[in-house]
Design a protein around this motif. Sequence first.
Motif, mmCIF file in Angstrom:
data_model
loop_
_atom_site.group_PDB
_atom_site.id
_atom_site.type_symbol
_atom_site.label_atom_id
_atom_site.label_comp_id
_atom_site.label_asym_id
_atom_site.label_seq_id
_atom_site.Cartn_x
_atom_site.Cartn_y
_atom_site.Cartn_z
ATOM 1 N N ALA A 1 -1.735 11.073 1.102
ATOM 2 C CA ALA A 1 -0.471 11.898 0.933
ATOM 3 C C ALA A 1 0.098 10.915 -0.484
ATOM 4 C CB ALA A 1 0.262 11.806 1.551
ATOM 5 N N LEU A 2 -0.397 9.981 -0.314
ATOM 6 C CA LEU A 2 0.655 9.042 -2.007
ATOM 7 C C LEU A 2 -0.144 9.520 -2.929
ATOM 8 C CD1 LEU A 2 1.361 5.883 -0.718
ATOM 9 C CD2 LEU A 2 2.891 7.726 -1.367
ATOM 10 N N ASP A 3 -1.814 9.934 -2.881
ATOM 11 C CA ASP A 3 -2.961 10.084 -4.195
ATOM 12 C C ASP A 3 -2.242 11.338 -4.138
ATOM 13 O OD1 ASP A 3 -3.706 7.266 -3.595
ATOM 14 O OD2 ASP A 3 -5.480 8.427 -2.762
ATOM 15 N N LEU B 1 4.792 11.580 -8.053
ATOM 16 C CA LEU B 1 4.609 9.723 -8.329
ATOM 17 C C LEU B 1 3.891 8.780 -8.981
ATOM 18 C CD1 LEU B 1 4.685 9.352 -4.129
ATOM 19 C CD2 LEU B 1 6.550 9.616 -5.613
ATOM 20 N N SER B 2 4.660 7.603 -9.231
ATOM 21 C CA SER B 2 3.673 7.174 -10.181
ATOM 22 C C SER B 2 3.430 6.151 -9.129
ATOM 23 C CB SER B 2 4.567 6.282 -11.503
ATOM 24 O OG SER B 2 4.717 6.977 -11.974
ATOM 25 N N VAL B 3 2.339 5.469 -8.808
ATOM 26 C CA VAL B 3 1.712 4.587 -8.219
ATOM 27 C C VAL B 3 0.644 3.653 -8.212
ATOM 28 C CG1 VAL B 3 0.254 4.847 -5.466
ATOM 29 C CG2 VAL B 3 1.353 6.549 -5.954
ATOM 30 N N LEU B 4 1.311 2.021 -8.099
ATOM 31 C CA LEU B 4 0.299 1.063 -8.532
ATOM 32 C C LEU B 4 0.098 0.567 -7.723
ATOM 33 C CD1 LEU B 4 3.305 -0.590 -10.531
ATOM 34 C CD2 LEU B 4 2.246 0.260 -11.489
ATOM 35 N N TYR B 5 -1.661 0.173 -8.106
ATOM 36 C CA TYR B 5 -2.283 -0.381 -6.948
ATOM 37 C C TYR B 5 -2.686 -1.861 -6.888
ATOM 38 C CZ TYR B 5 -3.301 4.617 -5.993
ATOM 39 O OH TYR B 5 -3.108 6.085 -5.440
ATOM 40 N N ALA B 6 -2.885 -2.315 -5.637
ATOM 41 C CA ALA B 6 -3.696 -3.789 -6.058
ATOM 42 C C ALA B 6 -4.633 -3.603 -4.788
ATOM 43 C CB ALA B 6 -1.803 -4.806 -5.740
ATOM 44 N N ASN B 7 -6.232 -4.181 -4.941
ATOM 45 C CA ASN B 7 -6.992 -4.120 -3.619
ATOM 46 C C ASN B 7 -7.866 -3.135 -3.304
ATOM 47 O OD1 ASN B 7 -7.213 -6.710 -4.636
ATOM 48 N ND2 ASN B 7 -5.963 -7.486 -2.814
ATOM 49 N N ASP B 8 -6.928 -1.912 -4.483
ATOM 50 C CA ASP B 8 -7.658 -0.198 -3.504
ATOM 51 C C ASP B 8 -6.336 0.137 -2.611
ATOM 52 O OD1 ASP B 8 -9.498 -0.355 -5.303
ATOM 53 O OD2 ASP B 8 -10.910 -0.765 -4.183
ATOM 54 N N GLU B 9 -5.108 -0.893 -2.673
ATOM 55 C CA GLU B 9 -3.945 -0.346 -1.631
ATOM 56 C C GLU B 9 -3.228 0.460 -2.253
ATOM 57 O OE1 GLU B 9 -4.085 -1.516 1.609
ATOM 58 O OE2 GLU B 9 -5.542 -1.733 2.578
ATOM 59 N N PRO B 10 -2.272 1.712 -2.041
ATOM 60 C CA PRO B 10 -0.904 1.945 -2.807
ATOM 61 C C PRO B 10 -0.088 0.189 -2.898
ATOM 62 C CG PRO B 10 -0.895 3.150 -1.303
ATOM 63 C CD PRO B 10 -2.282 2.233 -1.566
ATOM 64 N N THR B 11 0.770 0.277 -4.132
ATOM 65 C CA THR B 11 2.095 -1.633 -3.293
ATOM 66 C C THR B 11 3.050 -0.474 -3.728
ATOM 67 O OG1 THR B 11 1.318 -2.172 -5.812
ATOM 68 C CG2 THR B 11 0.024 -3.135 -3.591
ATOM 69 N N GLU B 12 3.644 -0.390 -4.574
ATOM 70 C CA GLU B 12 4.656 0.523 -5.223
ATOM 71 C C GLU B 12 4.721 1.390 -5.996
ATOM 72 O OE1 GLU B 12 8.274 -0.664 -8.127
ATOM 73 O OE2 GLU B 12 6.747 -2.228 -7.267
ATOM 74 N N ILE B 13 5.752 2.168 -5.054
ATOM 75 C CA ILE B 13 5.434 4.042 -5.842
ATOM 76 C C ILE B 13 6.933 4.068 -6.318
ATOM 77 C CG2 ILE B 13 5.927 5.786 -4.754
ATOM 78 C CD1 ILE B 13 3.862 3.103 -2.633
#
Length: 98
Positions: free
Chosen positions: A46-48, A56-68
């Motif tokens: 859903a975030l994607d 939304l702007s989504v920052l990823y780390a290790n292919d998982e969302p971290t900051e939204i």
Amino acid sequence: MKVAKIADKILISMYKRFIETGERCSCAEKIVSDFPEYSPHLIYAALDMLCLDNFLSVLYANDEPTEISLNVQAMQRCDENTLLKRGYNFLKELRDWL
């Protein structure tokens, strides 16, 4: 439940938090904990979806969302939906009076 409905719930939740506290950013763990009835992979999907729609702007780390972060377009969409609902309720009430 469809991912689109989960995305709508996330967007509404983030918008309400913005209205109440002024926070535009959240972390993925907070969103997952806000919706314990859904599995994390559905929430991430859903975030994607919201990110692709520029809500939304989504920052990823290790292919998982971290900051939204909530974008201005999302705020406009929520405001428009609120105005439409108010207008519909007003017209419905007016019709009941007549």
